[in-house]
Design a protein around this motif. Structure first.
Motif, short mmCIF file in Angstrom:
data_model
loop_
_atom_site.label_atom_id
_atom_site.label_comp_id
_atom_site.label_asym_id
_atom_site.label_seq_id
_atom_site.Cartn_x
_atom_site.Cartn_y
_atom_site.Cartn_z
N GLU A 1 0.71 -1.23 -0.02
CA GLU A 1 -0.03 0.06 0.16
C GLU A 1 0.91 1.38 -0.01
N GLY A 2 2.10 1.20 -0.08
CA GLY A 2 2.90 2.37 0.02
C GLY A 2 4.37 1.95 0.27
N ASN A 3 5.34 3.04 0.70
CA ASN A 3 6.59 2.85 0.79
C ASN A 3 6.97 2.12 2.25
N SER A 4 6.24 2.32 3.14
CA SER A 4 6.49 1.50 4.55
C SER A 4 5.54 0.35 4.76
N PHE A 5 6.08 -0.32 5.78
CA PHE A 5 5.25 -1.55 6.11
C PHE A 5 3.93 -1.25 6.85
N ASP A 6 2.76 -1.87 6.50
CA ASP A 6 1.59 -1.96 7.22
C ASP A 6 1.39 -3.40 7.56
N ILE A 7 0.49 -3.85 8.61
CA ILE A 7 -0.02 -5.13 8.93
C ILE A 7 -1.34 -5.47 8.41
N PHE A 8 -1.23 -6.79 7.75
CA PHE A 8 -2.26 -7.14 7.21
C PHE A 8 -2.52 -8.67 7.82
N LYS A 9 -3.89 -9.21 7.57
CA LYS A 9 -4.45 -10.20 8.40
C LYS A 9 -5.09 -11.14 7.26
N SER A 10 -4.70 -12.41 7.42
CA SER A 10 -5.45 -13.38 6.18
C SER A 10 -5.66 -14.79 7.23
N GLU A 11 -6.95 -15.34 6.83
CA GLU A 11 -7.40 -16.25 7.38
C GLU A 11 -7.24 -17.72 6.88
N ALA A 12 -7.20 -18.75 7.53
CA ALA A 12 -7.03 -20.10 7.00
C ALA A 12 -8.05 -20.45 6.12
N ASN A 13 -7.91 -21.12 4.99
CA ASN A 13 -9.13 -21.64 4.17
C ASN A 13 -8.77 -22.83 3.55
N GLY A 14 -8.82 -23.96 4.37
CA GLY A 14 -8.18 -25.07 3.92
C GLY A 14 -6.88 -25.51 3.84
#
Length: 427
Positions: free
Chosen positions: A231-244
């Motif tokens: 999303e840009g030049n710096s780190f942001d935190i993301f989340k994903s959920e298990a799907n199989g």
């Protein structure tokens, strides 16, 4: 009912967004740089045994503990872990009492190592044997897969591991494996047996992009938190959920997890999140945790305005007399009793008793008659227990007529009266 449904939806959305993170931090807490931070750079934070948190300060290794309230204890430098040469985060396998970590060799390669804690001592680091990965031909590195050898970047770069699948999988970051998405990607290796790990697998397009992804953390094998620069030049935190066997498309966490600057290395234990950020610190990267805000001072109870006691009213009582008489007729005795009851509500008051006549007769005669009438009422009230000094008696004669120019006997009777009123009312 509508407000209740909206509230339930908001709670549901919040729960779905943060999932592993306790929703209590949504209110009454603030994400702050913790007290153990220093002017040096705190980074590469991981969970160790029990409630221990290991992190790097510069290149030094420190250990702190996280309590149930989300507070971190004073850190202690760990010489044994320092000796292992740890770079970046560590992946702790609680069943085997073993950590996996990245370590750089004298050629600049950062590979994954393991060390086991036995009898109070960490074992010598041992590089993980990963199928399909071998170093040869001088400084070049090759990855062999399905019988083919693929030349990759001259330097192997495996960093920031985290544990998953109850210890049988390790996620890590690399930019030196062929067929990545670009920049640094998140990969994983599965354990084949006690000595061997399978060839690295890319975490997939739901996680990785052409930008840099790093600092994966897997919570209960159901949620993957990671940092990305997509999303840009710096780190942001993301989340994903298990799907199989895959992960859902990642979503960016809202504030306060992501603000300006770099926000990364989010880890969660028992619903309590910690992360690294360089937001407004002045010290480079710091550890951030939720701090409970002081309870707001209760609003002072409004002091009610004093309600004044109502002033008791005293109605004048009229006593009518027969013509040329100063004797109270029987029909007004009950009225006198009612007057006495009302006057007793004013035990400290003084009263004026005023006598009147009709317009017939001389002034001198009527003045005397009106005075006798007033004194007659006074005497009757004294008989009922009142003190003589409470009364002031006035004879008004034929002055102050109720009905001037009276012509009928009924009209004259209205003028022949005694009035009682309070001079100085006291509640």
């Amino acid at each position: 009912m509508k407000n209740l449904i909206i509230t339930i939806l908001l709670v549901s959305l919040a729960s779905n967004l943060f999932a592993a993170i306790d929703t209590k931090f949504l209110e009454g807490y603030e994400l702050q740089s913790v007290d153990i931070n220093t002017p040096a750079k705190e980074h590469s934070m991981s969970f160790l045994s029990k409630d221990s948190v290991v992190y790097l300060k510069g290149s030094e290794v420190f250990i702190t503990t996280l309590n149930k309230e989300g507070n971190l204890s004073n850190p202690i430098a760990s010489a044994p872990l320092q000796k292992l040469g740890i770079e970046g985060t560590v992946a702790f396998d609680s069943k085997l009492n073993k950590i996996y970590f990245s370590k750089q060799d004298n050629k600049g390669n950062s590979e994954l190592y393991e060390s086991t804690f036995t009898n109070g001592v960490w074992s010598e680091p041992k590089v993980l044997f990963i199928e399909g990965l071998q170093k040869s031909r001088g400084s070049e590195s090759f990855i062999t897969n399905a019988g083919w050898s693929y030349a990759v970047a001259p330097i192997i770069n495996f960093t920031n591991p985290t544990i998953a699948e109850k210890g049988s999988r390790i996620y890590f970051t690399s930019s030196s494996i062929e067929n990545g998405f670009g920049g640094t990607d998140i990969w994983y290796i599965d354990q084949k047996d006690e000595k061997t790990w399978l060839y690295p697998v890319n975490a997939g397009e739901s996680i990785n992009t052409t930008a840099d992804e790093d600092f994966a953390f897997v919570y209960n094998d159901t949620h993957l938190y990671f940092a990305s620069k997509k999303e840009g030049n710096s780190f942001d935190i993301f989340k994903s959920e298990a799907n199989g066997n895959t992960w859902t498309a990642s979503t960016q966490l809202d504030a306060p997890y992501n603000l300006s600057g770099n926000d990364y290395n989010l880890i969660v234990k028992d619903g309590i999140p910690l992360l690294i950020s360089d937001r407004n610190t002045g010290n480079g990267d710091d550890i951030f945790a939720f701090v409970k805000l002081p309870e707001p001072e209760p609003e002072p109870e409004p002091i009610p305005e004093p309600i004044p006691e109502p002033v008791k009213e005293f109605k004048w009582t009229l006593f009518l007399f027969d013509f040329d008489k100063d004797v109270l007729t029987d029909k007004f005795v009950a009225e006198l009793d009612a007057l006495a009851i009302q006057m007793k509500d004013f035990p400290e008051a003084r009263f004026e008793i005023s006598g009147y006549t009709d317009s017939r007769g001389s002034d001198k005669y009527n003045d005397a008659l009106s005075l006798r009438r007033a004194n007659r009422i006074k005497a009757l009230l004294i008989e009922k227990g009142f003190k003589a000094e409470q009364f002031e008696v006035v004879g008004n004669g034929k002055r102050k007529l109720n009905i001037p120019n009276a012509s009928t006997e009924d009209e004259h009777a209205q003028n022949r009266r005694v009035e009682v009123k309070i001079i100085n009312p006291i509640n």
